[in-house]
Scaffold this active site. Sequence first.
Site, PDB file in Angstrom:
ATOM      1  CB  CYS A 289      -1.013   0.028   1.126  1.00  0.00           C
ATOM      2  SG  CYS A 289      -1.826  -1.659   1.183  1.00  0.00           S
TER       3      CYS A 289
ATOM      4  CG  HIS B 197      -2.814   3.242   2.669  1.00  0.00           C
ATOM      5  ND1 HIS B 197      -3.715   2.934   1.515  1.00  0.00           N
ATOM      6  CD2 HIS B 197      -2.986   2.187   3.202  1.00  0.00           C
ATOM      7  CE1 HIS B 197      -4.031   1.636   1.314  1.00  0.00           C
ATOM      8  NE2 HIS B 197      -3.562   1.037   2.779  1.00  0.00           N
TER       9      HIS B 197
ATOM     10  CG  ASN C  94      -6.735  -0.799   1.900  1.00  0.00           C
ATOM     11  OD1 ASN C  94      -6.063  -0.450   0.863  1.00  0.00           O
ATOM     12  ND2 ASN C  94      -6.032  -1.104   2.973  1.00  0.00           N
TER      13      ASN C  94
HETATM   14  N1  COA Z   1     -18.134  -8.349  10.899  1.00  0.00           N
HETATM   15  C1  COA Z   1     -18.421  -8.764  12.327  1.00  0.00           C
HETATM   16  N2  COA Z   1     -17.464  -9.080  13.377  1.00  0.00           N
HETATM   17  C2  COA Z   1     -16.141  -9.210  13.138  1.00  0.00           C
HETATM   18  C3  COA Z   1     -15.885  -8.948  11.688  1.00  0.00           C
HETATM   19  C4  COA Z   1     -16.559  -8.417  10.807  1.00  0.00           C
HETATM   20  N3  COA Z   1     -16.276  -8.346   9.447  1.00  0.00           N
HETATM   21  N4  COA Z   1     -14.381  -9.136  11.692  1.00  0.00           N
HETATM   22  C5  COA Z   1     -13.923  -9.660  13.031  1.00  0.00           C
HETATM   23  N5  COA Z   1     -15.161  -9.397  13.592  1.00  0.00           N
HETATM   24  C6  COA Z   1     -15.241  -9.934  15.397  1.00  0.00           C
HETATM   25  C7  COA Z   1     -14.093 -10.852  15.697  1.00  0.00           C
HETATM   26  O1  COA Z   1     -14.367 -11.798  15.225  1.00  0.00           O
HETATM   27  C8  COA Z   1     -13.921 -10.403  17.133  1.00  0.00           C
HETATM   28  O2  COA Z   1     -14.987 -10.890  17.657  1.00  0.00           O
HETATM   29  P1  COA Z   1     -14.843 -11.694  19.103  1.00  0.00           P
HETATM   30  O3  COA Z   1     -14.475 -10.305  20.179  1.00  0.00           O
HETATM   31  O4  COA Z   1     -16.165 -12.368  19.404  1.00  0.00           O
HETATM   32  O5  COA Z   1     -13.483 -12.434  19.310  1.00  0.00           O
HETATM   33  C9  COA Z   1     -14.389  -8.882  17.143  1.00  0.00           C
HETATM   34  O6  COA Z   1     -15.098  -8.791  16.042  1.00  0.00           O
HETATM   35  C10 COA Z   1     -13.286  -7.938  17.241  1.00  0.00           C
HETATM   36  O7  COA Z   1     -12.292  -8.401  16.495  1.00  0.00           O
HETATM   37  P2  COA Z   1     -11.159  -7.456  15.963  1.00  0.00           P
HETATM   38  O8  COA Z   1     -10.078  -8.062  15.043  1.00  0.00           O
HETATM   39  O9  COA Z   1     -10.396  -7.113  17.529  1.00  0.00           O
HETATM   40  O10 COA Z   1     -11.591  -6.150  15.706  1.00  0.00           O
HETATM   41  P3  COA Z   1     -10.994  -4.660  15.174  1.00  0.00           P
HETATM   42  O11 COA Z   1     -11.611  -3.592  16.034  1.00  0.00           O
HETATM   43  O12 COA Z   1      -9.395  -4.982  15.784  1.00  0.00           O
HETATM   44  O13 COA Z   1     -11.184  -4.405  13.961  1.00  0.00           O
HETATM   45  C11 COA Z   1     -10.028  -4.621  11.717  1.00  0.00           C
HETATM   46  C12 COA Z   1     -10.467  -5.329  13.023  1.00  0.00           C
HETATM   47  C13 COA Z   1      -9.586  -5.552  10.605  1.00  0.00           C
HETATM   48  C14 COA Z   1     -11.003  -3.470  11.234  1.00  0.00           C
HETATM   49  C15 COA Z   1      -9.002  -3.608  12.478  1.00  0.00           C
HETATM   50  O14 COA Z   1      -8.005  -4.582  12.960  1.00  0.00           O
HETATM   51  C16 COA Z   1      -8.154  -2.834  11.248  1.00  0.00           C
HETATM   52  O15 COA Z   1      -8.754  -2.111  10.420  1.00  0.00           O
HETATM   53  N6  COA Z   1      -6.798  -3.141  11.282  1.00  0.00           N
HETATM   54  C17 COA Z   1      -6.209  -2.549  10.333  1.00  0.00           C
HETATM   55  C18 COA Z   1      -6.369  -3.248   8.836  1.00  0.00           C
HETATM   56  C19 COA Z   1      -5.659  -2.573   7.721  1.00  0.00           C
HETATM   57  O16 COA Z   1      -5.516  -1.390   7.782  1.00  0.00           O
HETATM   58  N7  COA Z   1      -5.081  -3.112   6.824  1.00  0.00           N
HETATM   59  C20 COA Z   1      -4.569  -2.834   5.743  1.00  0.00           C
HETATM   60  C21 COA Z   1      -3.349  -1.951   6.037  1.00  0.00           C
HETATM   61  S1  COA Z   1      -2.720  -1.596   4.578  1.00  0.00           S
END
Ligand code: COA
Length: 406
Positions: free
Chosen positions: A127, A272, A302
Amino acid sequence: MVTNNRGVSPAGPARIYAHIVGWGMAVPDQIMTNDDLALLVDTTDEWITQRTGIKQRRIAGETETTATLGLKAARRALDVADIMPETIDMVVVATSTPDHIFPSTASLIQAGLAANRAGAFDLSAACSGWVYAVQMAAQAIQSGAIKTAVVIGAETMSRVLDWQDRGTCILFGDGAGAVVLQGSPNPGGVLSAVLRSDGTGGDVLGIPSVGTIDYVGDDVGLPELNGHKFSKMHMNGGETFKFATRVIGESVTQALEMANLTIRDVKLIIPHQANLRIINAAARSLKVDEGLFMCNLDKYGNTSAASIPIALVEAVEQGRLKQGDPVVFVGFGGGLTWASMVVRWGAPMPEAGAFKKQRRALTYSWARFRSRFARWTRQFNQTVNRVRPEQGRIERLRHRIDRKLP
Ligand code: COA
Protein backbone atom coordinates in the site's frame (compact mmCIF):
# COMPACT_ATOMS: atom_id res chain seq x y z
CA MET A 1 14.13 5.09 -22.05
CA VAL A 2 17.48 6.72 -22.78
CA THR A 3 19.20 8.44 -19.87
CA ASN A 4 21.56 11.35 -20.44
CA ASN A 5 22.92 14.39 -18.67
CA ARG A 6 20.13 16.76 -19.66
CA GLY A 7 20.03 19.74 -17.37
CA VAL A 8 23.81 19.86 -16.82
CA SER A 9 25.28 23.09 -18.19
CA PRO A 10 28.96 24.22 -18.21
CA ALA A 11 28.04 26.58 -15.35
CA GLY A 12 26.90 23.59 -13.29
CA PRO A 13 23.73 21.56 -13.13
CA ALA A 14 20.54 23.59 -13.50
CA ARG A 15 18.15 22.58 -10.71
CA ILE A 16 15.22 20.56 -12.04
CA TYR A 17 12.02 20.07 -10.08
CA ALA A 18 9.58 17.17 -10.51
CA HIS A 19 6.01 18.49 -10.74
CA ILE A 20 2.72 16.63 -10.87
CA VAL A 21 1.17 18.01 -14.07
CA GLY A 22 -1.57 15.45 -14.75
CA TRP A 23 -3.84 13.14 -12.76
CA GLY A 24 -6.57 10.60 -13.45
CA MET A 25 -8.42 7.74 -11.84
CA ALA A 26 -10.53 4.77 -12.90
CA VAL A 27 -12.74 2.52 -10.77
CA PRO A 28 -15.01 -0.34 -11.83
CA ASP A 29 -18.73 0.45 -12.17
CA GLN A 30 -19.77 -2.46 -9.99
CA ILE A 31 -20.46 -1.37 -6.39
CA MET A 32 -20.47 -3.78 -3.44
CA THR A 33 -22.11 -2.31 -0.33
CA ASN A 34 -21.64 -3.49 3.25
CA ASP A 35 -25.12 -5.00 3.06
CA ASP A 36 -24.06 -6.99 -0.03
CA LEU A 37 -21.07 -8.27 1.96
CA ALA A 38 -23.32 -9.32 4.83
CA LEU A 39 -24.86 -11.82 2.40
CA LEU A 40 -21.43 -13.42 1.87
CA VAL A 41 -19.89 -13.44 5.36
CA ASP A 42 -21.09 -13.06 8.95
CA THR A 43 -20.92 -9.27 9.25
CA THR A 44 -23.11 -6.16 9.32
CA ASP A 45 -23.10 -2.68 7.81
CA GLU A 46 -23.01 -1.30 11.36
CA TRP A 47 -19.88 -3.30 12.35
CA ILE A 48 -17.95 -2.39 9.20
CA THR A 49 -18.93 1.29 9.35
CA GLN A 50 -18.04 1.66 13.05
CA ARG A 51 -14.72 -0.23 12.86
CA THR A 52 -13.49 1.06 9.49
CA GLY A 53 -15.59 3.92 8.08
CA ILE A 54 -16.06 1.94 4.85
CA LYS A 55 -19.58 1.89 3.34
CA GLN A 56 -18.94 0.39 -0.09
CA ARG A 57 -16.17 -0.64 -2.48
CA ARG A 58 -15.81 -1.20 -6.26
CA ILE A 59 -15.31 -4.70 -7.69
CA ALA A 60 -13.67 -5.37 -11.07
CA GLY A 61 -15.86 -6.87 -13.79
CA GLU A 62 -14.94 -9.93 -15.83
CA THR A 63 -13.00 -7.98 -18.44
CA GLU A 64 -11.35 -5.57 -16.02
CA THR A 65 -7.83 -6.13 -14.70
CA THR A 66 -5.18 -4.10 -12.92
CA ALA A 67 -3.75 -3.20 -16.35
CA THR A 68 -7.07 -2.07 -17.89
CA LEU A 69 -7.90 0.10 -14.87
CA GLY A 70 -4.35 1.49 -14.77
CA LEU A 71 -4.44 2.25 -18.49
CA LYS A 72 -7.71 4.18 -18.17
CA ALA A 73 -6.35 6.20 -15.25
CA ALA A 74 -3.10 6.91 -17.12
CA ARG A 75 -4.91 8.09 -20.27
CA ARG A 76 -6.98 10.50 -18.14
CA ALA A 77 -3.78 11.81 -16.52
CA LEU A 78 -2.26 12.37 -19.98
CA ASP A 79 -5.39 14.33 -20.97
CA VAL A 80 -5.02 16.63 -17.95
CA ALA A 81 -1.30 17.12 -18.62
CA ASP A 82 -2.11 17.42 -22.33
CA ILE A 83 1.02 15.57 -23.40
CA MET A 84 1.54 13.05 -26.17
CA PRO A 85 2.45 9.46 -25.20
CA GLU A 86 5.71 9.54 -27.17
CA THR A 87 7.09 12.15 -24.75
CA ILE A 88 6.90 9.70 -21.80
CA ASP A 89 10.27 8.35 -20.63
CA MET A 90 9.12 6.02 -17.84
CA VAL A 91 5.98 4.14 -16.83
CA VAL A 92 5.91 2.79 -13.28
CA VAL A 93 3.05 0.80 -11.80
CA ALA A 94 2.85 0.25 -8.05
CA THR A 95 0.75 -2.87 -7.52
CA SER A 96 0.39 -6.04 -5.47
CA THR A 97 -2.08 -7.54 -7.93
CA PRO A 98 -0.26 -7.51 -11.29
CA ASP A 99 -1.98 -9.21 -14.25
CA HIS A 100 1.17 -11.35 -14.60
CA ILE A 101 4.46 -11.72 -12.71
CA PHE A 102 5.83 -10.71 -16.10
CA PRO A 103 5.20 -9.02 -18.45
CA SER A 104 4.90 -6.22 -15.95
CA THR A 105 1.59 -4.40 -15.73
CA ALA A 106 3.62 -1.29 -16.58
CA SER A 107 4.71 -2.83 -19.90
CA LEU A 108 1.10 -3.68 -20.78
CA ILE A 109 0.08 -0.10 -20.00
CA GLN A 110 3.10 1.28 -21.89
CA ALA A 111 1.87 -0.60 -24.98
CA GLY A 112 -1.71 0.61 -24.45
CA LEU A 113 -0.51 4.19 -24.21
CA ALA A 114 1.79 3.78 -27.22
CA ALA A 115 4.51 5.28 -25.02
CA ASN A 116 7.09 3.91 -27.43
CA ARG A 117 10.13 5.68 -25.97
CA ALA A 118 9.39 4.69 -22.37
CA GLY A 119 10.95 2.16 -20.01
CA ALA A 120 8.40 0.34 -17.87
CA PHE A 121 8.45 -1.61 -14.63
CA ASP A 122 6.26 -2.63 -11.69
CA LEU A 123 7.13 -1.73 -8.14
CA SER A 124 6.15 -3.86 -5.15
CA ALA A 125 5.81 -2.04 -1.85
CA ALA A 126 2.17 -2.94 -1.08
CA CYS A 127 0.00 0.00 0.00
CA SER A 128 3.06 2.32 0.22
CA GLY A 129 3.99 1.47 -3.38
CA TRP A 130 2.64 4.55 -5.13
CA VAL A 131 4.59 6.94 -2.88
CA TYR A 132 7.74 4.85 -3.45
CA ALA A 133 7.11 4.94 -7.21
CA VAL A 134 6.57 8.71 -7.30
CA GLN A 135 9.85 9.17 -5.44
CA MET A 136 11.71 6.87 -7.91
CA ALA A 137 10.34 8.82 -10.86
CA ALA A 138 10.90 12.21 -9.18
CA GLN A 139 14.55 11.40 -8.48
CA ALA A 140 15.09 10.30 -12.08
CA ILE A 141 13.59 13.63 -13.21
CA GLN A 142 15.49 15.74 -10.68
CA SER A 143 18.78 14.11 -11.73
CA GLY A 144 18.12 15.08 -15.34
CA ALA A 145 18.09 11.44 -16.45
CA ILE A 146 14.50 11.66 -17.71
CA LYS A 147 11.93 14.40 -18.25
CA THR A 148 8.48 12.82 -18.05
CA ALA A 149 7.11 9.84 -16.12
CA VAL A 150 3.70 8.29 -15.61
CA VAL A 151 3.27 6.83 -12.13
CA ILE A 152 0.27 4.59 -11.54
CA GLY A 153 -1.14 2.83 -8.49
CA ALA A 154 -3.52 0.09 -9.65
CA GLU A 155 -5.10 -2.90 -7.94
CA THR A 156 -7.70 -5.61 -8.31
CA MET A 157 -7.72 -6.64 -4.65
CA SER A 158 -11.00 -8.52 -5.13
CA ARG A 159 -8.99 -11.25 -6.94
CA VAL A 160 -6.67 -11.92 -3.98
CA LEU A 161 -9.20 -11.71 -1.17
CA ASP A 162 -10.27 -14.74 0.79
CA TRP A 163 -14.02 -14.16 0.53
CA GLN A 164 -14.57 -16.44 3.53
CA ASP A 165 -12.37 -14.34 5.83
CA ARG A 166 -14.53 -11.54 7.23
CA GLY A 167 -11.46 -9.97 8.86
CA THR A 168 -9.99 -8.99 5.48
CA CYS A 169 -12.60 -9.19 2.70
CA ILE A 170 -14.62 -6.30 4.15
CA LEU A 171 -11.71 -3.88 3.85
CA PHE A 172 -10.55 -3.86 0.24
CA GLY A 173 -11.68 -2.68 -3.18
CA ASP A 174 -10.46 -2.27 -6.77
CA GLY A 175 -9.32 0.83 -8.67
CA ALA A 176 -6.46 2.84 -10.16
CA GLY A 177 -5.00 6.32 -9.96
CA ALA A 178 -2.24 7.88 -12.02
CA VAL A 179 -0.16 11.02 -12.23
CA VAL A 180 2.13 12.51 -14.86
CA LEU A 181 5.37 13.86 -13.39
CA GLN A 182 7.39 16.31 -15.43
CA GLY A 183 10.66 18.16 -14.98
CA SER A 184 10.57 21.96 -14.78
CA PRO A 185 12.93 24.75 -13.66
CA ASN A 186 10.03 26.23 -11.61
CA PRO A 187 10.69 25.53 -7.90
CA GLY A 188 8.21 23.17 -6.23
CA GLY A 189 6.84 19.73 -6.91
CA VAL A 190 8.29 16.82 -4.92
CA LEU A 191 10.20 18.39 -2.01
CA SER A 192 11.08 15.44 0.20
CA ALA A 193 10.33 11.78 0.87
CA VAL A 194 10.91 9.23 3.60
CA LEU A 195 10.79 5.61 2.41
CA ARG A 196 11.07 2.93 5.08
CA SER A 197 10.72 -0.83 5.53
CA ASP A 198 10.73 -3.32 8.40
CA GLY A 199 10.85 -6.80 6.87
CA THR A 200 10.69 -8.42 10.31
CA GLY A 201 6.96 -7.68 10.07
CA GLY A 202 6.63 -9.57 6.79
CA ASP A 203 4.23 -12.05 8.35
CA VAL A 204 1.76 -9.36 9.52
CA LEU A 205 0.10 -9.06 6.13
CA GLY A 206 0.87 -10.63 2.80
CA ILE A 207 -0.13 -12.56 -0.31
CA PRO A 208 1.85 -15.82 -0.83
CA SER A 209 2.80 -16.03 -4.50
CA VAL A 210 4.64 -18.26 -6.98
CA GLY A 211 7.92 -18.51 -5.07
CA THR A 212 6.36 -19.41 -1.73
CA ILE A 213 7.69 -22.45 0.11
CA ASP A 214 5.47 -24.58 2.29
CA TYR A 215 7.65 -25.75 5.15
CA VAL A 216 7.71 -24.98 8.83
CA GLY A 217 11.13 -23.89 9.98
CA ASP A 218 13.14 -20.80 10.56
CA ASP A 219 16.45 -21.70 8.82
CA VAL A 220 16.41 -18.70 6.51
CA GLY A 221 14.24 -16.40 8.59
CA LEU A 222 11.93 -15.75 5.64
CA PRO A 223 8.17 -15.82 5.96
CA GLU A 224 6.72 -18.98 4.46
CA LEU A 225 3.22 -20.20 3.57
CA ASN A 226 2.58 -21.23 7.21
CA GLY A 227 -0.95 -22.39 6.53
CA HIS A 228 -1.93 -19.25 4.61
CA LYS A 229 -3.84 -19.73 1.38
CA PHE A 230 -1.79 -19.51 -1.80
CA SER A 231 -2.40 -16.26 -3.69
CA LYS A 232 -4.87 -15.01 -1.06
CA MET A 233 -4.37 -12.13 1.32
CA HIS A 234 -3.81 -12.77 5.03
CA MET A 235 -3.57 -10.09 7.70
CA ASN A 236 -3.14 -9.63 11.40
CA GLY A 237 -5.54 -6.69 11.75
CA GLY A 238 -4.58 -5.63 15.27
CA GLU A 239 -0.82 -5.58 14.56
CA THR A 240 -1.37 -3.71 11.29
CA PHE A 241 -3.47 -1.15 13.13
CA LYS A 242 -0.79 -0.53 15.78
CA PHE A 243 1.99 -0.31 13.17
CA ALA A 244 0.04 2.14 11.00
CA THR A 245 -0.85 4.53 13.82
CA ARG A 246 2.81 4.59 14.93
CA VAL A 247 4.50 5.23 11.57
CA ILE A 248 2.19 7.86 10.06
CA GLY A 249 2.96 10.61 12.59
CA GLU A 250 6.69 9.78 12.72
CA SER A 251 7.29 9.69 8.98
CA VAL A 252 5.13 12.74 8.16
CA THR A 253 7.09 14.78 10.71
CA GLN A 254 10.40 13.54 9.24
CA ALA A 255 9.40 14.36 5.67
CA LEU A 256 8.24 17.85 6.70
CA GLU A 257 11.55 18.51 8.51
CA MET A 258 13.44 17.48 5.38
CA ALA A 259 11.37 20.01 3.38
CA ASN A 260 11.95 22.75 5.99
CA LEU A 261 8.24 22.90 6.74
CA THR A 262 6.09 22.24 9.79
CA ILE A 263 2.70 20.60 10.11
CA ARG A 264 1.16 24.10 10.38
CA ASP A 265 2.24 24.84 6.77
CA VAL A 266 0.43 21.79 5.39
CA LYS A 267 -2.83 22.40 3.51
CA LEU A 268 -3.82 18.77 2.99
CA ILE A 269 -2.65 15.30 4.03
CA ILE A 270 -3.62 12.49 1.68
CA PRO A 271 -3.16 9.24 3.62
CA HIS A 272 -3.47 5.66 2.44
CA GLN A 273 -7.21 4.95 2.79
CA ALA A 274 -7.15 1.92 5.09
CA ASN A 275 -9.35 2.72 8.04
CA LEU A 276 -10.98 5.93 9.35
CA ARG A 277 -9.90 5.08 12.89
CA ILE A 278 -6.25 4.89 11.75
CA ILE A 279 -6.59 8.31 10.08
CA ASN A 280 -8.21 9.82 13.18
CA ALA A 281 -5.46 8.37 15.40
CA ALA A 282 -2.84 9.89 13.07
CA ALA A 283 -4.56 13.29 13.33
CA ARG A 284 -4.38 13.03 17.14
CA SER A 285 -0.70 12.06 17.07
CA LEU A 286 0.13 15.01 14.77
CA LYS A 287 -2.14 17.28 16.88
CA VAL A 288 -4.10 18.50 13.85
CA ASP A 289 -7.77 18.60 12.97
CA GLU A 290 -9.13 15.47 11.27
CA GLY A 291 -10.38 17.74 8.49
CA LEU A 292 -6.77 18.22 7.34
CA PHE A 293 -6.89 14.63 6.05
CA MET A 294 -8.44 13.77 2.69
CA CYS A 295 -10.75 10.82 3.18
CA ASN A 296 -12.81 8.91 0.59
CA LEU A 297 -12.53 5.36 1.93
CA ASP A 298 -16.28 5.30 2.60
CA LYS A 299 -16.76 5.03 -1.21
CA TYR A 300 -13.87 2.81 -2.31
CA GLY A 301 -12.54 0.93 0.75
CA ASN A 302 -8.83 0.17 0.81
CA THR A 303 -7.56 0.06 -2.79
CA SER A 304 -3.96 -0.55 -1.62
CA ALA A 305 -1.42 1.20 -3.89
CA ALA A 306 -4.24 2.97 -5.76
CA SER A 307 -5.79 4.65 -2.73
CA ILE A 308 -3.56 7.75 -2.49
CA PRO A 309 -3.69 8.70 -6.20
CA ILE A 310 -7.47 8.11 -6.27
CA ALA A 311 -7.87 10.36 -3.20
CA LEU A 312 -5.55 12.92 -4.84
CA VAL A 313 -7.72 13.07 -7.96
CA GLU A 314 -10.87 13.59 -5.88
CA ALA A 315 -9.12 16.23 -3.73
CA VAL A 316 -8.20 18.19 -6.88
CA GLU A 317 -11.75 17.84 -8.22
CA GLN A 318 -13.13 19.12 -4.92
CA GLY A 319 -10.84 22.19 -5.14
CA ARG A 320 -8.92 21.20 -2.01
CA LEU A 321 -5.51 21.98 -3.56
CA LYS A 322 -4.34 25.37 -4.81
CA GLN A 323 -1.19 26.54 -6.53
CA GLY A 324 1.70 26.57 -4.02
CA ASP A 325 -0.06 24.48 -1.33
CA PRO A 326 2.17 22.00 0.52
CA VAL A 327 0.46 18.60 0.44
CA VAL A 328 1.62 15.41 2.18
CA PHE A 329 1.15 11.85 0.93
CA VAL A 330 1.56 9.05 3.47
CA GLY A 331 1.31 5.32 2.78
CA PHE A 332 1.82 2.20 4.90
CA GLY A 333 1.30 -1.50 4.37
CA GLY A 334 2.76 -4.95 3.71
CA GLY A 335 6.48 -5.44 3.92
CA LEU A 336 6.12 -3.84 6.34
CA THR A 337 6.65 -0.63 4.40
CA TRP A 338 5.76 2.99 4.90
CA ALA A 339 6.44 6.23 3.02
CA SER A 340 5.76 9.94 3.43
CA MET A 341 6.25 12.62 0.81
CA VAL A 342 5.89 16.41 0.76
CA VAL A 343 4.85 18.04 -2.52
CA ARG A 344 4.38 21.72 -3.26
CA TRP A 345 1.33 21.59 -5.49
CA GLY A 346 1.10 23.27 -8.83
CA ALA A 347 3.02 23.60 -12.02
CA PRO A 348 1.59 25.96 -14.65
CA MET A 349 -1.41 24.13 -16.10
CA PRO A 350 -1.21 23.61 -19.85
CA GLU A 351 -4.06 24.75 -22.05
CA ALA A 352 -6.21 21.73 -22.90
CA GLY A 353 -5.75 21.22 -26.65
CA ALA A 354 -8.56 19.51 -28.55
CA PHE A 355 -6.14 18.73 -31.39
CA LYS A 356 -3.74 16.86 -29.10
CA LYS A 357 -6.68 15.00 -27.56
CA GLN A 358 -7.72 13.73 -30.98
CA ARG A 359 -4.12 12.80 -31.78
CA ARG A 360 -3.93 10.86 -28.51
CA ALA A 361 -7.17 9.00 -29.33
CA LEU A 362 -5.75 8.07 -32.76
CA THR A 363 -2.47 6.98 -31.17
CA TYR A 364 -4.34 4.68 -28.75
CA SER A 365 -6.29 3.06 -31.61
CA TRP A 366 -3.03 2.58 -33.48
CA ALA A 367 -1.45 1.07 -30.33
CA ARG A 368 -4.31 -1.43 -30.06
CA PHE A 369 -3.95 -2.39 -33.72
CA ARG A 370 -0.13 -2.62 -33.44
CA SER A 371 -0.30 -4.95 -30.39
CA ARG A 372 -2.81 -7.22 -32.13
CA PHE A 373 -0.82 -7.20 -35.37
CA ALA A 374 2.43 -8.02 -33.52
CA ARG A 375 0.74 -10.91 -31.71
CA TRP A 376 -0.84 -12.18 -34.91
CA THR A 377 2.48 -12.01 -36.79
CA ARG A 378 4.28 -13.92 -34.03
CA GLN A 379 1.58 -16.62 -34.02
CA PHE A 380 1.69 -16.88 -37.82
CA ASN A 381 5.50 -17.18 -37.86
CA GLN A 382 5.43 -19.79 -35.11
CA THR A 383 2.90 -21.87 -37.02
CA VAL A 384 4.89 -21.64 -40.26
CA ASN A 385 8.19 -22.45 -38.53
CA ARG A 386 6.62 -25.37 -36.67
CA VAL A 387 5.28 -26.85 -39.94
CA ARG A 388 8.43 -26.34 -42.01
CA PRO A 389 11.03 -28.27 -39.98
CA GLU A 390 8.47 -31.01 -39.37
CA GLN A 391 7.77 -31.23 -43.11
CA GLY A 392 11.51 -31.26 -43.80
CA ARG A 393 12.07 -34.12 -41.38
CA ILE A 394 9.22 -36.16 -42.88
CA GLU A 395 10.55 -35.49 -46.39
CA ARG A 396 14.00 -36.74 -45.37
CA LEU A 397 12.49 -39.83 -43.73
CA ARG A 398 10.44 -40.61 -46.87
CA HIS A 399 13.55 -40.13 -48.95
CA ARG A 400 15.42 -42.63 -46.80
CA ILE A 401 12.60 -45.18 -46.85
CA ASP A 402 12.16 -44.89 -50.64
CA ARG A 403 15.89 -45.40 -51.25
CA LYS A 404 16.05 -48.06 -48.53
CA LEU A 405 18.95 -46.29 -46.84
CA PRO A 406 20.04 -47.34 -43.34
N1 COA B 1 -17.88 -8.41 11.07
C1 COA B 1 -18.31 -8.67 12.31
N2 COA B 1 -17.46 -9.03 13.29
C2 COA B 1 -16.17 -9.14 13.00
C3 COA B 1 -15.67 -8.89 11.71
C4 COA B 1 -16.58 -8.51 10.72
N3 COA B 1 -16.21 -8.24 9.46
N4 COA B 1 -14.33 -9.07 11.71
C5 COA B 1 -13.99 -9.43 12.96
N5 COA B 1 -15.10 -9.46 13.73
C6 COA B 1 -15.21 -9.81 15.15
C7 COA B 1 -14.06 -10.65 15.62
O1 COA B 1 -14.28 -12.00 15.38
C8 COA B 1 -14.04 -10.32 17.09
O2 COA B 1 -15.06 -11.07 17.71
P1 COA B 1 -14.83 -11.66 19.20
O3 COA B 1 -14.67 -10.47 20.07
O4 COA B 1 -16.12 -12.42 19.44
O5 COA B 1 -13.62 -12.52 19.12
C9 COA B 1 -14.48 -8.86 17.15
O6 COA B 1 -15.14 -8.60 15.91
C10 COA B 1 -13.31 -7.90 17.29
O7 COA B 1 -12.33 -8.28 16.34
P2 COA B 1 -11.01 -7.45 16.16
O8 COA B 1 -10.16 -8.09 15.11
O9 COA B 1 -10.38 -7.21 17.52
O10 COA B 1 -11.60 -6.08 15.62
P3 COA B 1 -10.88 -4.71 15.43
O11 COA B 1 -11.55 -3.67 16.19
O12 COA B 1 -9.38 -4.85 15.60
O13 COA B 1 -11.14 -4.43 13.90
C11 COA B 1 -10.04 -4.48 11.78
C12 COA B 1 -10.64 -5.32 12.90
C13 COA B 1 -9.52 -5.45 10.72
C14 COA B 1 -11.11 -3.62 11.19
C15 COA B 1 -8.90 -3.62 12.38
O14 COA B 1 -8.02 -4.40 13.10
C16 COA B 1 -8.15 -2.89 11.31
O15 COA B 1 -8.67 -2.10 10.57
N6 COA B 1 -6.83 -3.13 11.25
C17 COA B 1 -6.01 -2.51 10.24
C18 COA B 1 -6.24 -3.18 8.92
C19 COA B 1 -5.65 -2.44 7.78
O16 COA B 1 -5.69 -1.25 7.75
N7 COA B 1 -5.11 -3.19 6.86
C20 COA B 1 -4.55 -2.69 5.67
C21 COA B 1 -3.27 -2.01 5.90
S1 COA B 1 -2.58 -1.54 4.44
